[in-house]
Design a protein around this motif. Structure first.
Motif, mmCIF file in Angstrom:
data_model
loop_
_atom_site.group_PDB
_atom_site.id
_atom_site.type_symbol
_atom_site.label_atom_id
_atom_site.label_comp_id
_atom_site.label_asym_id
_atom_site.label_seq_id
_atom_site.Cartn_x
_atom_site.Cartn_y
_atom_site.Cartn_z
ATOM 1 N N THR A 253 0.680 -1.237 -0.169
ATOM 2 C CA THR A 253 0.033 0.120 0.083
ATOM 3 C C THR A 253 0.929 1.210 0.032
ATOM 4 O O THR A 253 1.860 1.256 0.536
ATOM 5 C CB THR A 253 -0.924 0.011 1.379
ATOM 6 O OG1 THR A 253 -1.543 -1.167 1.566
ATOM 7 C CG2 THR A 253 -2.032 1.043 1.138
ATOM 8 N N LEU A 254 0.554 2.146 -0.844
ATOM 9 C CA LEU A 254 1.019 3.551 -0.631
ATOM 10 C C LEU A 254 -0.140 4.312 -0.129
ATOM 11 O O LEU A 254 -1.255 4.565 -0.521
ATOM 12 C CB LEU A 254 1.365 4.309 -1.697
ATOM 13 C CG LEU A 254 2.361 3.560 -2.862
ATOM 14 C CD1 LEU A 254 2.443 4.166 -4.007
ATOM 15 C CD2 LEU A 254 3.736 3.654 -1.937
ATOM 16 N N TYR A 255 -0.005 4.721 1.414
ATOM 17 C CA TYR A 255 -1.100 5.018 2.223
ATOM 18 C C TYR A 255 -1.417 6.547 1.738
ATOM 19 O O TYR A 255 -0.494 7.430 1.242
ATOM 20 C CB TYR A 255 -0.798 5.192 3.740
ATOM 21 C CG TYR A 255 -0.501 3.640 4.090
ATOM 22 C CD1 TYR A 255 -1.690 2.936 4.596
ATOM 23 C CD2 TYR A 255 0.711 2.945 4.073
ATOM 24 C CE1 TYR A 255 -1.523 1.626 5.063
ATOM 25 C CE2 TYR A 255 1.012 1.547 4.338
ATOM 26 C CZ TYR A 255 -0.388 0.998 4.945
ATOM 27 O OH TYR A 255 -0.117 -0.350 5.234
ATOM 28 N N ASP A 256 -2.479 7.013 1.876
ATOM 29 C CA ASP A 256 -3.229 8.160 1.804
ATOM 30 C C ASP A 256 -2.430 9.402 2.307
ATOM 31 O O ASP A 256 -2.489 9.193 3.790
ATOM 32 C CB ASP A 256 -4.693 8.184 1.960
ATOM 33 C CG ASP A 256 -5.437 9.663 1.859
ATOM 34 O OD1 ASP A 256 -5.622 9.708 0.465
ATOM 35 O OD2 ASP A 256 -5.588 10.252 2.448
ATOM 36 N N ARG A 257 -2.004 10.324 1.823
ATOM 37 C CA ARG A 257 -1.061 11.216 2.580
ATOM 38 C C ARG A 257 -1.666 12.174 3.238
ATOM 39 O O ARG A 257 -1.074 12.490 4.531
ATOM 40 C CB ARG A 257 -0.167 12.050 1.370
ATOM 41 C CG ARG A 257 0.491 11.388 0.334
ATOM 42 C CD ARG A 257 1.689 10.516 0.945
ATOM 43 N NE ARG A 257 2.460 11.485 1.459
ATOM 44 C CZ ARG A 257 3.665 10.997 1.882
ATOM 45 N NH1 ARG A 257 4.195 9.643 2.088
ATOM 46 N NH2 ARG A 257 4.646 11.822 2.676
ATOM 47 N N GLU A 258 -2.852 12.599 3.081
ATOM 48 C CA GLU A 258 -3.475 13.403 3.904
ATOM 49 C C GLU A 258 -4.137 12.655 5.423
ATOM 50 O O GLU A 258 -4.135 13.081 6.138
ATOM 51 C CB GLU A 258 -4.945 13.820 3.097
ATOM 52 C CG GLU A 258 -4.704 15.136 2.255
ATOM 53 C CD GLU A 258 -5.873 15.476 1.594
ATOM 54 O OE1 GLU A 258 -7.120 15.201 2.219
ATOM 55 O OE2 GLU A 258 -5.822 15.892 0.463
ATOM 56 N N LEU A 259 -4.690 11.320 4.983
ATOM 57 C CA LEU A 259 -4.898 10.822 6.163
ATOM 58 C C LEU A 259 -3.632 10.382 7.177
ATOM 59 O O LEU A 259 -3.729 10.501 8.385
ATOM 60 C CB LEU A 259 -5.482 9.390 5.695
ATOM 61 C CG LEU A 259 -6.247 8.432 6.810
ATOM 62 C CD1 LEU A 259 -6.983 9.293 7.636
ATOM 63 C CD2 LEU A 259 -6.815 7.305 5.987
ATOM 64 N N PHE A 260 -2.580 9.908 6.545
ATOM 65 C CA PHE A 260 -1.395 9.737 7.123
ATOM 66 C C PHE A 260 -0.792 11.202 8.097
ATOM 67 O O PHE A 260 -0.744 11.165 9.314
ATOM 68 C CB PHE A 260 -0.221 9.475 6.246
ATOM 69 C CG PHE A 260 1.189 9.680 6.888
ATOM 70 C CD1 PHE A 260 1.535 8.542 7.538
ATOM 71 C CD2 PHE A 260 2.081 10.679 6.610
ATOM 72 C CE1 PHE A 260 2.884 8.456 8.320
ATOM 73 C CE2 PHE A 260 3.472 10.432 6.973
ATOM 74 C CZ PHE A 260 3.715 9.574 7.921
ATOM 75 N N ALA A 261 -1.220 12.314 7.510
ATOM 76 C CA ALA A 261 -0.791 13.482 8.320
ATOM 77 C C ALA A 261 -1.746 13.739 9.198
ATOM 78 O O ALA A 261 -1.418 14.106 10.283
ATOM 79 C CB ALA A 261 -0.789 14.808 6.989
ATOM 80 N N LEU A 262 -2.997 13.502 8.964
ATOM 81 C CA LEU A 262 -4.125 13.618 10.072
ATOM 82 C C LEU A 262 -3.784 12.745 11.076
ATOM 83 O O LEU A 262 -4.027 13.114 12.380
ATOM 84 C CB LEU A 262 -5.441 13.227 9.414
ATOM 85 C CG LEU A 262 -6.575 13.462 10.245
ATOM 86 C CD1 LEU A 262 -6.719 14.896 10.855
ATOM 87 C CD2 LEU A 262 -7.796 12.889 9.756
ATOM 88 N N VAL A 263 -3.527 11.400 10.782
ATOM 89 C CA VAL A 263 -3.255 10.538 12.120
ATOM 90 C C VAL A 263 -2.051 10.944 12.860
ATOM 91 O O VAL A 263 -2.201 10.892 14.088
ATOM 92 C CB VAL A 263 -2.841 9.080 11.520
ATOM 93 C CG1 VAL A 263 -2.477 8.220 12.658
ATOM 94 C CG2 VAL A 263 -4.165 8.342 10.773
ATOM 95 N N CYS A 264 -1.147 11.230 12.020
ATOM 96 C CA CYS A 264 -0.035 11.871 12.941
ATOM 97 C C CYS A 264 -0.144 13.141 13.986
ATOM 98 O O CYS A 264 0.144 13.170 14.856
ATOM 99 C CB CYS A 264 1.318 12.417 12.070
ATOM 100 S SG CYS A 264 1.991 10.817 10.982
#
Lengths: 335, 334
Positions: A253-264
């Protein structure tokens, strides 16, 4: 919840044989959510929150574990075994397995009788055999049939100062977090998928996501922690005790960048200890969830696990609790 | 009593066996209270037959098991070890216990996933292996130290038909044979004073056996050990048949006369046995005992065992029982 992890790990559910795990989970969540079992055996749950969700969030954790399948029985009553899921060659020989009360030793040629050169390489599963103590093929056939599944015969228990050690922590820890969320009060409505057959190619999660059609998927997993003796820097992949690991990419998977940023950002805002997985390696149910139906924005929260896919994997309890906390915080943040 | 199950739970790594002496003394209590520990840690019990000037028969079954020892405590709560006898191919897959200062510590072998291994599929050297205790180093230091023994965590799993997989089947299976033979011979008049030697340090060279033999100076000795049982990769005659009865040993290093008397005892009671032919050394305590002092005639009874020096050594209760019957017949009737 930590006790529940141990209990779930001690149930055997090798890929394709998840039913005992699913039944126990159903007994724990029944009455706390709506649930159904889909055609592949995934357990799909809908939990009402205090508020209706603006974004449909699906949490996912897999019920299956790596193990062994009987491929044949030889003339003397020894079993031939195949690996279900990726199991290290060093995790085979000399291990005791179980199928219910029946025990099986993975036997190989005796050390003293092996040529010196052959002592330097691990035997392949093809060269090893399952020994249930049968004195003949007929006796073995009374207890075992081709296709039967065997799990590691080990009890998952407390370990060291603040850890758990045993089999199937990948991913019963994730299952236990989801059970705990379902049994508690959540702010928003949420979906939960306890999936089958992750270890044999992420088979269950795709159809589960197809049925649920989430806007956002949060995969609760465990991942490699290579922070062991002699290992340094990024080679450690994740570090135990440094919190839940968030992935930006792995082999599936290449994870969704926005979601990755939101999670962090959510982790930081809530003071939840987290780390970013420092290798593009491995894979989990995200691989099939993110490409289900018309596509799903997906993130993976992973508990760093040492010695993953062996009978003695370990996780740090604080990391487990961080994963639980971040999962719930992400549910709210995603709205 | 399931002697093997009881005995396999004892923690007696090579060179640090004395801790289990009280447990063995308890098991020998029905036959003698004369149990002591030798200078090298063998546990020896003497059972007199009541006749003055009686012949002295030593029954030697080594008590120790393969082991490792802590050589280094490492930052992060890891230990490194040196190995005595363990099958290296199973070590990264085994459960370990460090016998620390008054407290046992679990140790989990460190393995990297395949994509991070430099050479996947290679069995590491002793120095390349590390074990994880899950403890911070300062806490680990309170519990364990360099030199502490590390053992396969005792485990006993029943298989089908009276067979079992356990740690230390080598050589607790033979200790079980001795205890069962004493039970069978109890109340019957013995031909000799029986000296039971649960010998130390076999896995590291037999120092326990030869010194006990020197000290007690028996007239003859029967050495009970385990030997290879057949598996798909090890057919007859390289190995005996599991469940085929105890193996009576033949070797130039053993006494033909004593071996023949042992065979005669088996024949008298109609107990089946197998033959194990060793053209040179026996690889057991017999090699040491036979040349102890002025020399001691030796014979061997070996229990067939699969997967020697792993944590899952498989034996058959029928072989243990058959060996015990033959040994009891020899104790009673010579």
């Amino acid at each position: 919840m930590l006790e529940l992890i141990k209990e779930l790990c001690n149930i055997d559910g090798v890929s394709g044989g998840e039913a005992p795990v699913r039944e126990r989970i159903i007994s724990l969540i029944d009455g706390f959510c709506e649930w159904s079992v889909d055609p592949l055996g995934n357990l799909l749950c809908f939990k009402k929150g205090r508020k209706p969700a603006n974004k449909k969030v699906m949490f996912a954790a897999h019920m299956d574990e790596v193990g062994f399948i009987v491929t044949g029985i030889d003339g003397e009553g020894f079993l031939k075994l195949g690996a279900v899921g990726g199991i290290l060659e060093s995790a085979l020989h000399g291990r005791v397995l179980r199928k219910g009360d029946l025990k099986c030793v993975i036997g190989g040629k005796t050390w003293h009788l092996v040529r010196n050169d052959d002592k330097k390489e691990y035997a392949k599963l093809d060269d090893l055999y399952g020994d249930i103590g049968a004195k003949s093929k007929e006796e073995a056939e009374k207890h075992v049939s081709p296709g039967d599944l065997f799990a590691f015969d080990v009890e998952t228990a407390d370990f060291g100062a603040n850890s758990l050690c045993g089999k199937a922590l990948d991913d019963r820890a994730g299952c236990a977090i989801m059970v705990d969320m379902i049994r508690s009060e959540l702010e928003y409505d949420a979906h939960f998928a306890f999936t089958v057959c992750e270890e044999v190619g992420l088979r269950g999660a795709g159809p589960a996501a197809f049925s649920v059609r989430p806007d956002v998927a949060v995969v609760l997993e465990s991942t490699t922690a290579a922070d062991i003796c002699g290992s340094e820097g990024g080679k450690r992949v994740t570090v135990q005790g440094d919190g839940v690991a968030v992935s930006f990419a792995d082999r599936a998977t290449l994870y969704d960048r926005e979601l990755f940023a939101l999670v962090c950002e959510t982790a930081e805002k809530n003071g939840i200890k987290f780390q970013v997985k420092s290798a593009i390696a491995g894979g989990n149910d995200s691989g099939s969830i993110h490409r289900a139906a018309a596509g799903v924005k997906t993130t993976a929260l992973s508990i760093p696990a040492r010695y993953i896919h062996t009978s003695q994997s370990t996780v740090n309890k604080a990391d487990v609790l961080a994963s639980r906390a971040l999962a719930e915080a992400v549910l709210s943040a995603a709205q | 009593m399931n002697y093997l199950k009881t005995l396999s739970a004892l923690e007696a790594p090579s060179g640090a066996e004395h801790g289990v002496a009280p447990a063995l003394a308890e098991l020998l209590k029905p036959y003698t209270s004369d149990v002591r520990i030798t200078a090298l840690g063998s546990v020896v019990g003497v059972i007199p037959c009541g006749e003055p000037e009686a012949k002295k028969l030593m029954l030697d079954a080594h008590l120790d098991s393969v082991a490792a020892f802590v050589t280094e405590l490492v930052e992060g709560g890891f230990v490194r070890v040196g190995v005595v006898g363990m099958d290296r191919r199973v070590m990264l897959n085994a459960e370990f216990t460090i016998l620390g200062k008054g407290e046992n510590v679990r140790a989990v072998p460190c393995v990297l996933p395949p994509h991070l291994q430099k050479e996947s599929g290679k069995v590491p050297e002793d120095s390349e292996m590390a074990f994880d205790t899950g403890l911070p180093l300062d806490e680990l230091k309170k519990k364990a130290a360099i030199g502490d023994p590390v053992i396969f965590t005792p485990k006993y799993a029943e298989l089908l038909g009276g067979r079992a997989a356990c740690t230390s089947g080598d050589n607790r299976a033979s200790c079980a044979v001795v205890l069962r033979a004493l039970e069978l011979a109890k109340g019957k008049k013995a031909q000799s004073d029986v000296i039971v030697s649960f010998a130390s340090q076999e896995e590291s060279g037999g120092s326990g056996a030869c010194t006990a033999a020197f000290e007690y100076a028996p007239d003859e000795a029967i050495i009970l050990d385990v030997s290879f049982a057949q598996t798909p990769d090890t057919p007859y005659p390289k190995a005996g048949k599991l469940g085929g009865g105890v193996m009576i040993g033949f070797s130039p290093r053993l006494s033909r006369e004593l071996t023949d008397r042992l065979r005669a005892a088996a024949d008298r009671i109609g107990e089946a046995y197998q033959s194990e032919v060793m053209p040179r050394d026996t690889g057991t305590d017999a090699d040491e005992i036979a040349v102890s002092g002025k020399g001691i005639p030796c014979a061997m009874l070996s229990t067939p065992l699969r997967y020697m020096h792993t944590p899952a050594e498989v034996t058959d209760a029928a072989d243990i029982e058959s060996a015990a019957k033959i040994l009891a017949e020899y104790i009673i009737n010579g």
